[in-house]
Write an enzyme that holds these catalytic residues in place. Structure first.
Site, PDB file in Angstrom:
ATOM      1  N   LYS A 192       0.817  -1.215   0.000  1.00 33.74           N
ATOM      2  CA  LYS A 192       0.000   0.000   0.000  1.00 33.74           C
ATOM      3  C   LYS A 192       0.851   1.265   0.000  1.00 33.74           C
ATOM      4  O   LYS A 192       0.357   2.344  -0.331  1.00 33.74           O
ATOM      5  CB  LYS A 192      -0.951   0.015   1.197  1.00 33.74           C
ATOM      6  N   ASP A 193       2.146   1.159   0.366  1.00 31.98           N
ATOM      7  CA  ASP A 193       3.028   2.323   0.381  1.00 31.98           C
ATOM      8  C   ASP A 193       3.594   2.650  -1.001  1.00 31.98           C
ATOM      9  O   ASP A 193       4.166   3.727  -1.194  1.00 31.98           O
ATOM     10  CB  ASP A 193       4.198   2.099   1.344  1.00 31.98           C
ATOM     11  N   ARG A 195      -8.139   8.924   5.102  1.00 32.01           N
ATOM     12  CA  ARG A 195      -9.202   7.924   4.897  1.00 32.01           C
ATOM     13  C   ARG A 195      -9.761   7.442   6.234  1.00 32.01           C
ATOM     14  O   ARG A 195     -10.983   7.448   6.450  1.00 32.01           O
ATOM     15  CB  ARG A 195      -8.656   6.720   4.105  1.00 32.01           C
ATOM     16  N   ARG A 196      -8.889   7.009   7.128  1.00 30.00           N
ATOM     17  CA  ARG A 196      -9.350   6.514   8.421  1.00 30.00           C
ATOM     18  C   ARG A 196     -10.076   7.610   9.202  1.00 30.00           C
ATOM     19  O   ARG A 196     -11.081   7.344   9.862  1.00 30.00           O
ATOM     20  CB  ARG A 196      -8.166   5.977   9.227  1.00 30.00           C
ATOM     21  N   ARG A 199       1.443   9.692  14.124  1.00 27.08           N
ATOM     22  CA  ARG A 199       2.359   9.047  13.182  1.00 27.08           C
ATOM     23  C   ARG A 199       3.474   8.371  13.957  1.00 27.08           C
ATOM     24  O   ARG A 199       3.554   8.464  15.169  1.00 27.08           O
ATOM     25  CB  ARG A 199       2.924  10.053  12.185  1.00 27.08           C
ATOM     26  N   ARG A 219       3.529   4.474  18.286  1.00 28.99           N
ATOM     27  CA  ARG A 219       2.090   4.690  18.402  1.00 28.99           C
ATOM     28  C   ARG A 219       1.527   3.997  19.647  1.00 28.99           C
ATOM     29  O   ARG A 219       0.695   4.560  20.360  1.00 28.99           O
ATOM     30  CB  ARG A 219       1.386   4.186  17.140  1.00 28.99           C
ATOM     31  N   CYS A 252      -2.891   9.610  -1.163  1.00 34.92           N
ATOM     32  CA  CYS A 252      -3.204   9.652   0.263  1.00 34.92           C
ATOM     33  C   CYS A 252      -3.789  10.997   0.666  1.00 34.92           C
ATOM     34  O   CYS A 252      -4.094  11.229   1.821  1.00 34.92           O
ATOM     35  CB  CYS A 252      -1.968   9.342   1.105  1.00 34.92           C
TER      36      CYS A 252
END
Length: 295
Positions: free
Chosen positions: A78-79, A121-122, A139, A145, A230
């Site tokens: 996904k990156d 998105r989240r 981040r 995190r 993104c």
């Protein structure tokens, strides 16, 4: 001479690279890890869209491949941005792990008041689906995190479930339905990128999972056609060719969704064009709100 496997140095990136090394060892290949720092690792205090978006975790590894300092690079698929340098190829896509987002928390879902994520998105999906929560930026690598969660800054944090599984972390929380919280394209998938060198690609192709390749490549084609990267709250998820795409406003109060079984890449292009046509106002609005220029 062992194959030089390039990876970021985070715990999760290393776990993914070690998985690839283990699979290559099963094929009789020797490997060595080469750790490479990326812009995304060095600048953790700002959202990704402010430091170049999706490709910030990939460019340094691409450069190392082109300079022949490594023979292959391991990425969370996904990156990897849609536009790719000439001479590089995704030689293998491993079987997909969970595509789901996961809220790590000890609270009941309805008691979460502060939720950590920097993903547009989240953020948009949670503003829509969990409207009682306040979203605060977050981040850093998984350890960073989790430490912020434990310090009480957040009641819960959003992570990809696949990353937790790869780190063998069994944490309390809630798995989010990918049909409601549609994930990022290719979430849960590990990709191996190499130069277009048959001596290397012939080896790496032995790791490729055809079913996952079909679904993820359909996702990527839809992503390329829709655009937004993104910067736009955009979810794209395909399983057994059944595609779901959703574009949201930054606040999550408006959205467009389309769902259909796709026959092939050409069908994915048509699907993406339909979504972009219907959701173009949401995409343009996100760019304008974030102060980003796009064509």
């Amino acid at each position: 001479m062992p194959l030089r496997v390039g990876t970021r140095a985070s715990q999760l990136a290393r776990a993914q690279a070690e998985k690839v090394c283990s699979l290559l060892h099963d094929l009789g290949e020797e490997t060595e890890l080469v750790f490479i720092s990326t812009a995304g690792d060095e600048q953790t205090g700002v959202p990704l869209h402010e430091i170049g978006g999706q490709g910030v975790f990939v460019r340094a590894l691409d450069d190392a491949l082109k300079q022949k300092r490594i023979d292959l690079a391991v990425h969370s698929m996904k990156d990897i941005p849609a536009a790719r340098p000439a001479g590089l190829i995704t030689a293998a896509i491993l079987p997909r792990d969970s595509p789901c987002d996961f809220i790590v928390t000890d609270h009941d879902l309805t008691d979460i008041t502060i939720l950590g994520t920097s993903s547009t998105r989240r953020t948009a999906q949670c503003r829509r689906n969990l409207p009682w929560t306040a979203i605060k930026p977050l981040r850093g690598n998984v350890d960073t995190r989790l430490s912020k969660l434990r310090s009480g800054v957040y009641d819960g944090i959003l992570l990809a479930k696949a990353g937790l599984e790869r780190l063998s972390l069994n944490l309390s929380g809630y798995e989010l339905d990918p049909h409601l919280h549609v994930p990022s394209p290719n979430q849960g998938t590990i990709a191996v990128v190499t130069r277009t060198d048959p001596e290397i690609t012939d080896i790496i192709s032995g790791l490729d999972d055809q079913k996952t390749r079909i679904d993820t490549m359909l996702e990527r084609r839809v992503m390329e056609v829709i655009g937004g990267g993104c910067f736009t709250p955009l979810g794209i998820y395909c399983h057994d060719r059944l595609m779901i795409a959703e574009v949201l406003s930054l606040e999550g109060d408006r959205s467009f969704r389309r769902k259909r079984t796709l026959a092939d890449i050409d069908d994915a292009v048509r699907f993406g064009q339909e979504v972009r046509e219907k959701a173009g106002d949401l995409i343009n609005e996100a760019y304008q709100r974030l102060g980003i220029t796009h064509e």
